[in-house]
Design a protein around this motif. Structure first.
Motif, short mmCIF file in Angstrom:
data_model
loop_
_atom_site.label_atom_id
_atom_site.label_comp_id
_atom_site.label_asym_id
_atom_site.label_seq_id
_atom_site.Cartn_x
_atom_site.Cartn_y
_atom_site.Cartn_z
N GLU A 266 0.82 -1.21 0.00
CA GLU A 266 0.00 0.00 0.00
C GLU A 266 0.86 1.27 0.00
O GLU A 266 0.38 2.35 -0.25
CB GLU A 266 -0.92 0.01 1.24
CG GLU A 266 -2.04 -1.00 1.14
CD GLU A 266 -2.51 -1.46 2.51
OE1 GLU A 266 -2.30 -0.73 3.50
OE2 GLU A 266 -3.07 -2.58 2.59
N ASP A 267 2.12 1.11 0.34
CA ASP A 267 3.00 2.28 0.44
C ASP A 267 4.33 1.93 -0.23
O ASP A 267 5.40 2.06 0.36
CB ASP A 267 3.20 2.60 1.94
CG ASP A 267 3.99 3.86 2.16
OD1 ASP A 267 4.17 4.62 1.18
OD2 ASP A 267 4.44 4.08 3.29
N HIS B 207 7.61 4.27 -0.46
CA HIS B 207 8.37 4.46 0.76
C HIS B 207 8.99 3.16 1.24
O HIS B 207 10.18 3.04 1.46
CB HIS B 207 7.45 5.08 1.83
CG HIS B 207 8.16 5.37 3.10
ND1 HIS B 207 7.64 5.04 4.32
CD2 HIS B 207 9.35 5.94 3.35
CE1 HIS B 207 8.49 5.39 5.26
NE2 HIS B 207 9.53 5.94 4.70
#
Ligand code: GDP
Length: 345
Positions: A44-45, A48
């Protein structure tokens, strides 16, 4: 590669971290198929959480799962059917482990136990590597430390790693598995997390050089560590699983440097004097500052693996400073200024 025609398959936990990313690169360069366990949240990220392996994503297969979930590990190992398992994932920042001892112990011990149990059940013919650490020696009774030095951990992290080490040893001895542990001393790189002192120093040097800040607060400047390059240490890790027999091995540079020396080299490389910027402040002193010297004896790695650490510390520091200077430059050019800058603090 082996004489068999199919490529070897490797499964890595902790693939998004510093070590996992270098290990994945190494294995890909040797023709392996590489699988990595990744928490669902990472998907989801991605920008990062997967920045260290962004350049590898089209060549590796990521499998969602968590070390705490036995069923997810079972499914991941079944799917990847590995010849070699590298269990690197852990809650690894020592300072955090004082603050959150319970989660460190739970995640690290149960996670390793789950991995070993799935390994034994599904792919007992595979080879298994457990990422041990010099923190297992904690307050050592001898200097330098070798494979026979008694463990005396001084942090929840160190204790959890000693447990993982013994679990791995027991699976090896009780079930006849090829399972072994590397006892790695601090290993750094441009991919090191910013909370570790080396990266804290090099990222601050870059920002000071670019005129963004003018102060670096550290704890004990006389703390000494046996620092090596993570990329080079992953070669030793791979070599451990290529031997005729499983054997636990200390992986280290065999030399120590102080935080002060690290600062001096890093600032000098950027044309600065560290004494103008570095301040030793109480709040960054560690509860563990015992004054004991953690330094490894690389003899077994040299004799048994044929692995020798020969990189001067200056080379490591210069690479880290160069990288962080380029990052600050990118930040200043980028529209994502705030996002990246926040990562560098
Ligand atoms: P560790 O060996 O896993 O604890 O790695 P760190 O990079 O976090 O710390 C290495 C050494 O640097 C330890 O002895 C710390 O006490 C010392 N140190 C001194 N100042 C700092 C600081 O500001 N931050 C960190 N992380 N360590 C510091």
């Amino acid at each position: 590669m082996t004489s068999t025609s199919h490529p070897k398959r490797a499964f890595i936990t902790g693939i998004t971290g510093q070590d996992g990313s270098y290990l994945a690169e190494l294995l890909l360069s040797k023709g392996y198929m590489v699988f990595g366990l990744v928490r669902r949240v990472a998907f989801e990220d991605e920008a990062h959480r997967m920045h260290r392996i962004a350049h590898l994503l089209d060549r590796i297969e990521l499998i969602p799962g968590s070390l705490e979930s036995f069923p997810s590990l079972y499914a991941a190992i079944k799917k990847s059917s590995p010849d070699e398992i590298y269990h690197l994932a852990a809650q690894s920042y020592v300072n955090t482990s004082f603050e959150d001892e319970f989660s460190t112990m739970n995640a690290n011990i149960n996670g390793t136990h789950n991995m070993l149990a799935v390994y034994r059940d599904l792919v007992p013919q595979a080879r298994f590597y457990f990422a041990g650490t010099s923190e297992m020696f904690g307050r050592p009774s001898q200097i330098p430390q070798n494979e026979n030095t008694p463990f005396a951990p001084r942090s929840a992290y160190g204790i959890s790693k000693v447990a993982g080490f013994h679990l791995t040893k027991n699976y090896r001895e009780n079930y006849g598995l090829f399972a072994c542990s590397g006892i790695l001393y601090n290993h750094e790189s441009p991919r090191r997390g910013f909370e570790f002192v080396t990266r804290k120093i090099t990222s601050h040097v870059a920002k000071i050089k670019k005129g963004l800040i003018n102060r670096l607060e550290l704890g004990n400047l006389d703390s000494r560590r046996d620092w090596g390059h993570a990329r080079k240490y992953m070669e030793a890790v791979w070599l451990m699983l290529q031997q005729p027999k499983p054997l636990d091995c200390v992986i280290c540079s065999g030399k120590t440097h102080s935080v002060r020396e690290f600062c001096k080299i890093a600032f000098e490389y950027a044309g600065l004097n560290y004494q103008d910027y570095v301040h030793s402040v109480q709040k960054f002193y560690r509860a563990d500052s015992t004054g004991q010297t953690l330094v490894g004896d690389p003899a077994q790695a040299e004799n048994y693996l044929g692995w020798r650490y020969d990189l001067p510390i200056e080379r490591l520091i210069h690479e880290m400073v160069d990288h962080d200077l380029s990052l600050v430059f990118t930040v200043r050019q980028s529209t994502k200024t705030e996002q990246i800058f926040n990562v560098m603090t």
